[in-house]
Design an enzyme around this catalytic site. Sequence first.
Site, short mmCIF file in Angstrom:
data_model
loop_
_atom_site.label_atom_id
_atom_site.label_comp_id
_atom_site.label_asym_id
_atom_site.label_seq_id
_atom_site.Cartn_x
_atom_site.Cartn_y
_atom_site.Cartn_z
CG ASP A 250 -8.04 3.53 -2.33
OD1 ASP A 250 -8.96 2.81 -2.76
OD2 ASP A 250 -6.95 3.08 -1.92
CD GLU A 316 -9.93 -7.91 1.46
OE1 GLU A 316 -9.73 -6.71 1.20
OE2 GLU A 316 -9.09 -8.65 1.99
CG ASP A 317 -10.39 -7.86 -3.11
OD1 ASP A 317 -11.44 -7.53 -2.55
OD2 ASP A 317 -9.41 -7.11 -3.23
CG MET A 343 -4.88 4.08 -5.39
SD MET A 343 -3.79 2.69 -5.03
CE MET A 343 -4.86 1.31 -5.49
CG HIS A 346 -3.71 5.44 0.24
ND1 HIS A 346 -4.19 5.21 -1.02
CD2 HIS A 346 -3.45 4.21 0.77
CE1 HIS A 346 -4.24 3.92 -1.27
NE2 HIS A 346 -3.78 3.28 -0.21
NE ARG A 348 -2.58 -0.88 2.00
CZ ARG A 348 -3.27 -1.19 0.90
NH1 ARG A 348 -4.44 -0.66 0.70
NH2 ARG A 348 -2.76 -1.99 -0.01
#
Length: 424
Positions: A250, A316-317, A343, A346, A348
């Site tokens: 994205d 995780e980053d 971006m 979307h 979420r």
Amino acid sequence: MSSREREVLKQKFDQCCMIVFVINVLVLVWFYLPTSRMERVVPVKISCPTLELKWQAEQRIKLPTKAEFAEQLRHDDAVWRSYLKSLDDDGPAEGGDKAEVKTDDVELDSDKDRRDEILARFAGGRNESGLCPVKPPGLVGNYTCACEPTTPEVLQALYPEVKSGRLQPSNCTARERLAVVIAYRDRYSHLHTLLSVLIPLLKKQQADATFFVIEQDPIHPFNRALLQNVGFLESQKLGTFDCYIFHDVDLVPMNDQNLYRCADNPLHFAVAIKKYGRRSAKKMYNGYFGGVVGFTKEQYLDVNGNSNLYFGWGGEDDDLLMRVQYKNYKRPRLDERVYHYSMLRHERNDRARGNVDRKLLLVTATDRQDMEGLSTTRYNVTFIKHLPLYVWVQVSFNLTEVMQTAPDFTLGVLKPRRHRNVPS
């Protein structure tokens, strides 16, 4: 013949003899100079009123050509270091002029890039090996993106040169082969919108890029880091790649001078992000290392890839950055005016899909780095399809099996399983 005429003729003869003597001395001096590979044959014609001498000699001169000096720069590190010192001292080196090879206007990521750029300038702007230039021509900087939804059929018609997911430059050899790995699930529209920007961008950058779309099945919470490991491992089975760009589906690059390539240290490309509703791109939190990152093959193996334990969004980053820093890599600061992204909109629910154990996992991130990650990736390949625009790899994995790859000291600090059973 009068005495006056004889005197004049004698003077001219003496002059000619003196000239011949001087020439012979010069020939002897040049003959004993050190020889090199370069040899020149120079015909010399000497004339005087009373006689005509024709002489041809082989002159050996220690004077390497520009091409010869470029070869020395290419293969001899000692010559290269000496030449760089001459540039730093503002003194021209033999075989080339400092003004000809000035590289201040080129953003170079490594010593190798600088050497290739200088060698290209020696060849008059054309690299003799056929490599594409370090700085691709025709880049304009920022651009606007309508980022409208599109279809693979439209993209195939626009870019027929992309075959089996691979884009190659038509008039030169790319300096490295890229694998663009896109972790994916339920973002069909975003995927092709991203490709509608990436393909022309990388085409202008004269990149040799192959797109890998790694799709996760819908059973478990999304595990972006594990999918990136899968992309690395599966791409190794299909080709040899020098550079890996791990790309969120994205995030769309908004400047064509954002060069997709690897360097001496892992790179974070998504320095600033323009989220929907904002007027401009802004930096994320300090230490942000997500969105779009680049690793050489050796760097990714060195850090043991991503951790596989982050199911759901978040953490995780930060874990990946800790792995990079623990291996003593530096973090180059890229210019946010160039390395910025937009971006795609979307919906979420971050809280519902978030990883509630991310902070606990980060506590042991570097302790488990060498025993958990790329080397312990567990997954099953559902299918691999070589589509025109990308290689599509769908995988599945067992959450319990993946979590069991963690060392005991990590499992011991995690919350009960029921807290991680978040909806997908």
